[in-house]
Design a protein around this motif. Structure first.
Motif, short mmCIF file in Angstrom:
data_model
loop_
_atom_site.label_atom_id
_atom_site.label_comp_id
_atom_site.label_asym_id
_atom_site.label_seq_id
_atom_site.Cartn_x
_atom_site.Cartn_y
_atom_site.Cartn_z
N VAL A 82 0.83 -1.20 0.00
CA VAL A 82 0.00 0.00 0.00
C VAL A 82 0.87 1.25 0.00
CG1 VAL A 82 -1.70 1.31 1.33
CG2 VAL A 82 -1.91 -1.18 1.13
N ARG A 83 1.94 1.19 0.77
CA ARG A 83 2.78 2.38 0.91
C ARG A 83 3.55 2.69 -0.37
NH1 ARG A 83 6.34 1.39 5.57
NH2 ARG A 83 4.53 1.84 6.82
N GLN A 149 17.68 -7.41 1.45
CA GLN A 149 17.11 -8.57 0.76
C GLN A 149 15.81 -8.21 0.06
OE1 GLN A 149 16.63 -12.36 2.61
NE2 GLN A 149 18.39 -12.06 3.93
N MET A 150 15.04 -7.38 0.73
CA MET A 150 13.75 -6.97 0.17
C MET A 150 13.96 -6.17 -1.11
SD MET A 150 10.65 -7.31 0.97
CE MET A 150 9.07 -6.59 0.57
N ALA A 151 14.90 -5.22 -1.06
CA ALA A 151 15.17 -4.42 -2.24
C ALA A 151 15.67 -5.32 -3.37
CB ALA A 151 16.20 -3.34 -1.90
N ASP A 152 16.47 -6.32 -3.01
CA ASP A 152 16.98 -7.24 -4.00
C ASP A 152 15.84 -8.05 -4.61
OD1 ASP A 152 19.19 -8.36 -5.37
OD2 ASP A 152 18.90 -10.20 -4.21
N LEU A 153 14.90 -8.43 -3.76
CA LEU A 153 13.76 -9.21 -4.25
C LEU A 153 12.93 -8.42 -5.26
CD1 LEU A 153 11.83 -11.71 -4.06
CD2 LEU A 153 10.62 -10.44 -2.29
N TYR A 208 9.94 -0.69 -6.38
CA TYR A 208 11.37 -0.78 -6.06
C TYR A 208 11.96 0.49 -5.46
CZ TYR A 208 16.38 -1.28 -6.41
OH TYR A 208 17.70 -1.31 -6.10
N ASP A 209 11.71 1.64 -6.12
CA ASP A 209 12.32 2.88 -5.63
C ASP A 209 11.90 3.15 -4.20
OD1 ASP A 209 13.65 3.22 -7.97
OD2 ASP A 209 12.12 4.54 -8.85
N GLY A 210 10.62 2.96 -3.94
CA GLY A 210 10.10 3.18 -2.59
C GLY A 210 10.74 2.25 -1.58
N VAL A 211 10.82 0.98 -1.95
CA VAL A 211 11.36 -0.01 -1.01
C VAL A 211 12.85 0.20 -0.77
CG1 VAL A 211 11.86 -2.46 -0.70
CG2 VAL A 211 9.59 -1.75 -1.43
N ALA A 212 13.58 0.51 -1.83
CA ALA A 212 15.02 0.74 -1.68
C ALA A 212 15.29 1.95 -0.80
CB ALA A 212 15.66 0.92 -3.06
N HIS A 213 14.52 3.02 -1.04
CA HIS A 213 14.66 4.23 -0.24
C HIS A 213 14.34 3.93 1.23
CE1 HIS A 213 14.52 8.45 0.80
NE2 HIS A 213 13.30 8.30 1.28
N ARG A 214 13.23 3.21 1.42
CA ARG A 214 12.80 2.84 2.76
C ARG A 214 13.86 1.96 3.45
NH1 ARG A 214 10.50 4.45 7.03
NH2 ARG A 214 9.45 2.85 8.25
N GLY A 215 14.43 1.05 2.67
CA GLY A 215 15.45 0.16 3.21
C GLY A 215 16.63 0.94 3.77
N ARG A 216 17.02 2.01 3.08
CA ARG A 216 18.15 2.83 3.56
C ARG A 216 17.78 3.54 4.86
NH1 ARG A 216 18.83 3.34 -2.02
NH2 ARG A 216 17.60 5.23 -2.12
N GLN A 217 16.52 3.99 4.95
CA GLN A 217 16.09 4.63 6.21
C GLN A 217 16.13 3.64 7.37
OE1 GLN A 217 12.12 6.00 5.43
NE2 GLN A 217 12.80 7.94 4.56
#
Lengths: 347, 281
Positions: A82-83, A149-153, A208-217
């Motif tokens: 959703v996010r 791992q999530m960003a990679d997925l 992807y962009d959202g998850v990768a950004h979130r992963g860094r946070q």
């Protein structure tokens, strides 16, 4: 500024109990504290005043500075979609059989959902301290590797290979007949399966962009957090604790302390048995002496080899079932790094 | 137990699942069987109990008659691909192997079927009398045991589908397969074991499991509670014991293994559990 304490370690060592007890001590020291747990024992959940799964923190009925949340990992995972995805894509993802299966089966999914939700609490700046009991899924180290791992997925190697580009459109699916690899793959897996997986991945890829950004946070929050590694003196959890000491400095930061739970009085290692002691009591003492010796040797070796700050919590026969009992657990503890954790227990 | 061809050991994290797996493999080896011990779940558990270095995908003989290996998804996938494609090396199909690897991470059931599949293939290869798998924790055992069924639901055709049929048959084969569930007489492991048993019954994928209660304390008779450590130790023992009884009463276990006082090398622990199994089976 919200401080974070991550409480980690192997399953079954009393990690959740330690996290809860720390949270209570901090709340009683005047810090507005949130304890975040995943799947606690029933008694512990009751003591913390949370009866149901839910990501909404519940204020404790008796402790003015204490909140608790019991994470629902599957709900958090849906929140990721959703996010980070368009509403239409998010709906399609939530209904997708692979998405549902991935949320159950992808080993890091529960860990990612928990890390993401914990980071949300820290960013809310509504508490002075957030204590996170990391989920027991396949090796607690998952919690720390999950964002990457999530960003990679979702950035999927499979997808990049299937589409030959970083951000594919859906039309490549109709254009795959010319790819011999896909025909070969289809003959092994069944072409329909491959197509549906690819469709799922295309949808997931848009996040992807959202998850990768979130992963860094999330990683930044982990790096700034204090980490306590909880273990008993048994070989398997100690091995896990060693793994944390070896790998966490790269992934997050060096653990603040290793907390040995269920510790026997060290003086039990050498007890003189007076004549006339009933034989069953004497042999019982011998057993527990051997256990106490083992515990001490294990601690000494850990301390020497990993230059670890070591804390101990006494073995209490039953898990405390109320909030005073939980707080009391740490009253007899030794070596808890209160200063480093910035919890003023003297006040 | 030793007449089975496949033993899959599971349990909540921290209950001693790897120690029990190692002990079962050692017992079979003592009886002169050709044994393959397979590290399926966490890395390093089984090898620590055998006192060997890290295990590899290729089985290695660690004692006469006892081989050990570590399940590795990528290696299993390569093995599967080279068997299915009838080519000697898949390495020149590198991009393809990598793509399948990514698929195995994502698609439900693929990772699980490769893992369960490897155990089933080893049983069928007839190189071993028994394969002992130190399996995934109970939290994940469902998705592993269900993998063949998941594949059958998702994959209408293809070679993986045929493999899935064969695996489902072996897992349900009572004379050949047994799931061993390890638990502790404590709240969370007991609850999780009860849930797992309930799930296994509902799904009917495997025969009724063998239940092992680990680290159980013996009752200490009431010979008084003197002042000082001797009395304190007696009191601790008694209250831990009565706490355990509450959870033991909830499960009908096939064997209760004793709490091992003072042992701290994983090798010693496995050897002692092996003795206990010998004595009771």
């Amino acid at each position: 500024m919200t401080d974070t304490i991550l409480v980690t370690g192997a399953g079954g060592v009393g990690k959740t109990t330690v996290a809860a007890a720390l949270g209570i001590k901090a709340a009683r020291a005047g810090l507005r504290t949130l304890v975040v747990t995943v799947d606690p024992a029933q008694r512990l959940a009751s003591a913390l005043g949370v009866e149901e799964l839910g990501n909404e923190p519940q204020p404790h009925r008796d402790e003015p500075h204490l909140w608790a949340a019991m994470l629902d990992a599957s709900a958090s995972w849906r929140a990721v979609a959703v996010r980070h995805a368009d509403p239409e894509v998010a709906t399609r993802l939530a209904d997708n059989e692979f998405f549902q299966a991935a949320s159950e089966h992808f080993p890091a999914s529960q860990a990612y959902a928990a890390a993401d939700q914990a980071a949300t609490y820290v960013q809310a700046q509504a508490w002075d301290l957030v204590v996170v009991d990391t989920p027991p899924s396949s090796g607690g180290i998952d919690f720390f590797t999950a964002p990457a791992q999530m960003a990679d997925l979702v950035g999927g190697r499979l997808l990049r290979w299937l589409t030959g580009g970083p951000l594919p459109g859906r039309k490549f699916l109709f254009n795959r007949a010319g790819r011999p690899m896909l025909r070969l793959a289809g003959s092994i897996l069944g072409s329909d399966l491959l197509e549906r997986v690819a469709e799922f991945l295309v949808d997931l890829r848009t996040t992807y962009d959202g998850v990768a950004h979130r992963g860094r946070q999330i990683e930044a929050i982990m790096k700034a957090a204090s980490i306590l590694v909880v273990t008993t003196s048994d070989p398997a959890p100690v091995r896990e604790a060693i793994r944390f000491y070896r790998e966490l400095p790269k992934l997050a930061s060096t653990p603040t302390s290793v907390v040995f739970n269920r510790i026997l009085p060290p003086e039990w290692a050498n007890v003189e048995i007076p004549p006339g002691t009933p034989p069953e009591l004497a042999s019982n003492m011998e057993q527990w002496s051997a256990e106490s010796t083992k515990q001490q040797d294990t601690r000494d070796e850990f301390e020497a080899r990993y230059e670890a700050s070591v804390a101990t919590i006494a073995w209490s026969p039953s898990t405390p079932s109320d909030i005073d009992g939980l707080a009391g657990l740490l009253d007899s503890a030794e070596g808890i790094p209160w200063d480093a954790l910035q919890i003023d227990v003297a006040s | 137990m030793l007449e089975k061809r496949l033993l899959i050991v599971s349990g909540k994290g921290g209950v001693g699942k790897s120690a029990v797996s190692a002990a079962l493999a050692l017992m079979a080896q003592r009886h002169g069987l050709r044994v393959l011990a397979m590290e399926m779940g966490g890395v390093g558990g089984l090898s620590a109990h055998f006192g060997t270095g890290p295990l590899e995908f290729e089985p290695r003989e660690i004692r006469p008659g006892l081989h050990a290996m570590r399940m590795d998804r990528s290696d299993a996938l390569l093995e599967f691909l080279s068997n299915q494609l009838n080519i000697k090396t898949v390495s020149r199909f590198g991009p393809m192997a990598r793509a399948f690897d990514a698929l195995a991470t994502t698609a439900p059931g693929i990772r699980e079927i490769l893992t369960i599949g490897k155990a089933v293939w080893e049983v069928n290869a007839d190189r071993w009398d028994v394969v002992v798998a130190d399996g995934p924790p109970t939290g994940q055992i469902g998705s592993f045991l269900r993998a063949p069924k998941t594949i059958k639901e998702l994959v209408p055709s293809g070679r993986i589908r045929d493999e899935a049929d064969m695996m489902a048959d072996l897992l349900a084969d009572e004379p050949k397969t047994r799931i061993v569930l390890v638990t502790l007489p404590e709240e969370l492991p007991t609850t999780e074991t009860m849930e797992t048993l309930e799930w296994l019954r509902t799904e009917g994928l495997v025969p009724e499991p063998f239940l092992v209660a680990n680290r159980t304390l013996a009752e200490l008779s009431d010979a008084g509670t003197p002042e000082g450590p001797i009395g304190d130790a007696a009191q601790l023992h008694r209250s831990l014991w009565s706490g355990q009884q509450e959870w033991i009463a909830k499960l009908k276990t096939d064997i209760q293994l004793p709490y091992l006082f003072g042992l701290f090398t994983p090798g010693e622990v496995a050897a002692r559990i092996c003795d206990e199994f010998e004595a009771s089976i």
